[in-house]
Design a protein around this motif. Structure first.
Motif, PDB file in Angstrom:
ATOM      1  N   LEU A   1       7.952 -10.347  -2.609  1.00  0.00           N
ATOM      2  CA  LEU A   1       8.624  -8.789  -2.600  1.00  0.00           C
ATOM      3  C   LEU A   1       7.726  -7.631  -2.747  1.00  0.00           C
ATOM      4  CD1 LEU A   1      11.364  -7.273  -2.276  1.00  0.00           C
ATOM      5  CD2 LEU A   1      11.674  -7.276  -4.692  1.00  0.00           C
ATOM      6  N   GLN A   2       6.784  -7.784  -3.567  1.00  0.00           N
ATOM      7  CA  GLN A   2       5.520  -6.968  -4.116  1.00  0.00           C
ATOM      8  C   GLN A   2       4.756  -6.824  -2.987  1.00  0.00           C
ATOM      9  OE1 GLN A   2       3.463  -7.996  -7.398  1.00  0.00           O
ATOM     10  NE2 GLN A   2       1.997  -6.220  -7.276  1.00  0.00           N
ATOM     11  N   PHE A   3       4.499  -8.022  -2.157  1.00  0.00           N
ATOM     12  CA  PHE A   3       3.578  -7.969  -0.812  1.00  0.00           C
ATOM     13  C   PHE A   3       4.426  -7.169   0.195  1.00  0.00           C
ATOM     14  CE2 PHE A   3       3.102  -9.681   3.093  1.00  0.00           C
ATOM     15  CZ  PHE A   3       1.716  -9.203   3.405  1.00  0.00           C
ATOM     16  N   LEU A   4       5.557  -7.457   0.401  1.00  0.00           N
ATOM     17  CA  LEU A   4       6.267  -6.586   1.307  1.00  0.00           C
ATOM     18  C   LEU A   4       6.374  -5.067   0.931  1.00  0.00           C
ATOM     19  CD1 LEU A   4       9.293  -8.957   2.193  1.00  0.00           C
ATOM     20  CD2 LEU A   4       7.288  -8.358   3.695  1.00  0.00           C
ATOM     21  N   ASN A   5       6.554  -4.675  -0.168  1.00  0.00           N
ATOM     22  CA  ASN A   5       6.593  -3.388  -0.530  1.00  0.00           C
ATOM     23  C   ASN A   5       5.222  -2.694  -0.429  1.00  0.00           C
ATOM     24  OD1 ASN A   5       9.457  -3.488  -1.358  1.00  0.00           O
ATOM     25  ND2 ASN A   5       9.174  -4.038  -3.352  1.00  0.00           N
ATOM     26  N   SER A   6       4.288  -3.376  -0.393  1.00  0.00           N
ATOM     27  CA  SER A   6       2.987  -2.862  -0.029  1.00  0.00           C
ATOM     28  C   SER A   6       2.636  -2.380   1.091  1.00  0.00           C
ATOM     29  CB  SER A   6       1.933  -3.666  -0.934  1.00  0.00           C
ATOM     30  OG  SER A   6       1.671  -4.796   0.026  1.00  0.00           O
ATOM     31  N   ARG A   7       3.442  -3.026   2.259  1.00  0.00           N
ATOM     32  CA  ARG A   7       3.212  -2.828   3.529  1.00  0.00           C
ATOM     33  C   ARG A   7       3.992  -1.622   4.003  1.00  0.00           C
ATOM     34  NH1 ARG A   7      -1.160  -5.916   4.003  1.00  0.00           N
ATOM     35  NH2 ARG A   7      -0.823  -6.715   6.064  1.00  0.00           N
TER      36      ARG A   7
ATOM     37  N   SER B   1       7.226  -0.435   9.315  1.00  0.00           N
ATOM     38  CA  SER B   1       7.169  -0.931  10.714  1.00  0.00           C
ATOM     39  C   SER B   1       6.545  -2.330  10.711  1.00  0.00           C
ATOM     40  CB  SER B   1       6.443  -0.185  11.399  1.00  0.00           C
ATOM     41  OG  SER B   1       5.126   0.247  10.830  1.00  0.00           O
ATOM     42  N   GLU B   2       5.411  -2.699   9.705  1.00  0.00           N
ATOM     43  CA  GLU B   2       4.984  -3.802   9.687  1.00  0.00           C
ATOM     44  C   GLU B   2       5.452  -5.124   9.000  1.00  0.00           C
ATOM     45  OE1 GLU B   2       0.508  -5.722   8.455  1.00  0.00           O
ATOM     46  OE2 GLU B   2       1.119  -3.670   7.882  1.00  0.00           O
ATOM     47  N   ALA B   3       6.411  -4.876   8.064  1.00  0.00           N
ATOM     48  CA  ALA B   3       7.016  -5.817   7.047  1.00  0.00           C
ATOM     49  C   ALA B   3       8.408  -6.537   7.881  1.00  0.00           C
ATOM     50  CB  ALA B   3       7.321  -5.127   5.910  1.00  0.00           C
ATOM     51  N   GLU B   4       8.106  -7.433   8.743  1.00  0.00           N
ATOM     52  CA  GLU B   4       9.013  -8.107   9.113  1.00  0.00           C
ATOM     53  C   GLU B   4       9.775  -8.898   8.160  1.00  0.00           C
ATOM     54  OE1 GLU B   4       6.652 -11.936  10.964  1.00  0.00           O
ATOM     55  OE2 GLU B   4       6.219  -9.981  11.778  1.00  0.00           O
ATOM     56  N   PRO B   5      10.906  -9.458   8.310  1.00  0.00           N
ATOM     57  CA  PRO B   5      11.802 -10.312   7.611  1.00  0.00           C
ATOM     58  C   PRO B   5      10.780 -11.526   6.873  1.00  0.00           C
ATOM     59  CG  PRO B   5      13.229  -9.480   9.099  1.00  0.00           C
ATOM     60  CD  PRO B   5      11.949  -9.091   9.548  1.00  0.00           C
ATOM     61  N   MET B   6      10.933 -11.666   5.834  1.00  0.00           N
ATOM     62  CA  MET B   6      10.167 -12.753   5.169  1.00  0.00           C
ATOM     63  C   MET B   6      10.958 -13.745   4.097  1.00  0.00           C
ATOM     64  SD  MET B   6       6.246 -12.997   3.788  1.00  0.00           S
ATOM     65  CE  MET B   6       6.557 -11.965   2.366  1.00  0.00           C
ATOM     66  N   GLU B   7      11.201 -14.970   4.386  1.00  0.00           N
ATOM     67  CA  GLU B   7      11.898 -15.483   3.195  1.00  0.00           C
ATOM     68  C   GLU B   7      10.856 -16.039   2.073  1.00  0.00           C
ATOM     69  OE1 GLU B   7      13.975 -18.972   4.962  1.00  0.00           O
ATOM     70  OE2 GLU B   7      15.427 -17.569   6.294  1.00  0.00           O
TER      71      GLU B   7
ATOM     72  N   ARG C   1      -3.550 -16.142  -6.621  1.00  0.00           N
ATOM     73  CA  ARG C   1      -4.599 -15.136  -5.729  1.00  0.00           C
ATOM     74  C   ARG C   1      -4.407 -15.316  -4.299  1.00  0.00           C
ATOM     75  NH1 ARG C   1      -9.784 -19.088  -6.578  1.00  0.00           N
ATOM     76  NH2 ARG C   1     -10.822 -17.616  -5.017  1.00  0.00           N
ATOM     77  N   ILE C   2      -3.710 -16.090  -3.580  1.00  0.00           N
ATOM     78  CA  ILE C   2      -3.484 -16.083  -2.436  1.00  0.00           C
ATOM     79  C   ILE C   2      -2.458 -14.974  -2.157  1.00  0.00           C
ATOM     80  CG2 ILE C   2      -2.418 -17.308  -0.410  1.00  0.00           C
ATOM     81  CD1 ILE C   2      -3.377 -19.919  -1.346  1.00  0.00           C
ATOM     82  N   SER C   3      -1.671 -14.680  -2.928  1.00  0.00           N
ATOM     83  CA  SER C   3      -0.489 -13.691  -2.866  1.00  0.00           C
ATOM     84  C   SER C   3      -1.211 -12.428  -2.778  1.00  0.00           C
ATOM     85  CB  SER C   3       0.452 -14.026  -3.893  1.00  0.00           C
ATOM     86  OG  SER C   3      -0.115 -13.527  -5.163  1.00  0.00           O
ATOM     87  N   THR C   4      -2.518 -12.222  -3.076  1.00  0.00           N
ATOM     88  CA  THR C   4      -2.833 -11.020  -3.347  1.00  0.00           C
ATOM     89  C   THR C   4      -4.001 -10.650  -2.253  1.00  0.00           C
ATOM     90  OG1 THR C   4      -4.726 -11.373  -4.624  1.00  0.00           O
ATOM     91  CG2 THR C   4      -2.825 -10.964  -5.905  1.00  0.00           C
TER      92      THR C   4
END
Length: 259
Positions: free
Chosen positions: A243-249, A252-258, A204-207
Motif C-alpha cells: 500500500l505504501q508503494f502504491l501511495n508513492s506512485r 495514473s500509474e498505480a494500477e490495482p495490485m493485490e 529491501r525489494i519492497s523499496t
C-alpha cells in the motif's frame, strides 16, 4: 526409423548378456535409419555409447564415439558422452570431454555451466570456481549476469552459502532492475532455511520502486513467502508495504495490485 524399436531390441539382447548381438542391432539401426531422421539416429548412438561404456572396453567405446561425432551434431554427442561418463563415476573421462567442449564451444553458456556443475557435484569446488572465472573470460559480456547467477545458485546448492550470497549481492547491486535476480536470490535464501535473511531481502525489494507490474509480482512472491513462513503480523506487513508503494506512485500509474 523409430529409434525406440531398435533400442528395445538392443535391450532384449543385453538382458541375456548377448553384447555382440546388441552391438550388431545398433550398427544395423544407424545404417538403416533415414539420414533425415537425425534425432532418431542420435538416440541409437547414445544407447550404443551407453552399451560400450557399461560392457565394452575403451577401444570399442572410442570407436563408436568417433563414428557418432562424425555422423551427428558433435556438440550433442560430446554433451551426452560427458553425462554418461559422469553418471558412471568416470570423472577423469568426463573431465576430458568437458575440456573438449569448452575448447570447441567456448561461446556457449551451457557448456560452462555444466562443466562447473560437474566439478561442484564431485566436491571439487575450487576447480568449479575456476571454470566460472574462465566462463566470464570467454563468453560475451551480455551473458555475464546470467552466468554469474547460475554459478551463484550452484554455490548455494553445492558450495559455500556465504559465497553464494556475496555473488548475488554483487548482481542485485549492479542490476537493481533485474526482477529475476532478486527473485532467485530470495528463493536460494528460502531454500537453505535462512528465513530472516530472505525476509530482510523482501523488505529491501519492497523499496526498489520499479514499474508497478514488476513490483506486483515481487509483492505477490513476498506474500506467498509469509503465508508459509510468517506470522499474521508479518503477512500484514506485506500489505502495508504494498500500500505504501502504491501511495508513492502517481494515480495514473498505480494500477490495482493485490498484496
Amino acid at each position: 526409423d523409430s529409434s525406440l524399436v531398435w533400442i528395445q531390441y538392443m535391450a532384449f539382447h543385453l538382458q541375456t548378456c548377448q553384447y555382440d548381438q546388441a552391438r550388431a542391432v545398433a550398427a544395423r539401426a544407424v545404417a538403416r535409419i533415414n539420414f533425415r531422421e537425425e534425432g532418431e539416429r542420435l538416440n541409437v548412438y547414445l544407447a550404443w555409447l551407453n552399451l560400450e561404456n557399461s560392457f565394452g572396453n575403451e577401444e570399442s567405446l572410442q570407436k563408436v564415439l568417433k563414428e557418432a561425432v562424425e555422423r551427428n551434431d558433435d556438440y550433442k554427442v560430446y554433451s551426452q558422452m560427458a553425462d554418461i561418463y559422469a553418471k558412471s563415476g568416470k570423472q577423469d573421462e568426463a573431465e576430458k570431454i568437458f575440456k573438449i567442449l569448452t575448447k570447441k564451444y567456448s561461446r556457449v553458456k551451457d557448456v560452462w555451466i555444466r562443466f562447473g556443475l560437474f566439478y561442484y557435484t564431485n566436491s571439487r569446488m575450487e576447480e568449479g570456481r575456476f571454470i566460472f572465472t574462465r566462463s566470464l573470460q570467454n563468453l560475451e559480456k551480455k551473458f555475464a549476469a546470467d552466468i554469474s547467477a547460475k554459478f551463484a545458485q550452484i554455490e548455494f546448492r553445492y558450495g559455500d552459502h556465504e559465497r553464494g550470497k556475496t555473488m548475488y549481492e554483487k548482481l542485485v547491486t549492479s542490476h537493481p532492475k533485474r526482477v529475476d535476480l532478486w527473485s532467485t536470490y530470495a528463493d536460494q535464501l528460502t531454500r537453505i532455511g535462512d528465513i530472516d535473511a530472505a525476509r530482510t531481502l523482501y523488505t529491501r525489494i519492497s523499496t526498489l520502486g520499479l514499474q508497478v507490474k514488476k513490483m506486483k509480482s515481487l509483492f505477490g512472491k513476498w506474500g506467498e513467502f509469509e503465508e508459509v513462513h510468517g506470522t499474521e503480523e508479518q503477512q500484514a506487513e506485506v500489505k502495508r508495504a504494498a500500500l505504501q508503494f502504491l501511495n508513492s506512485r502517481c494515480g495514473s500509474e498505480a494500477e490495482p495490485m493485490e498484496a
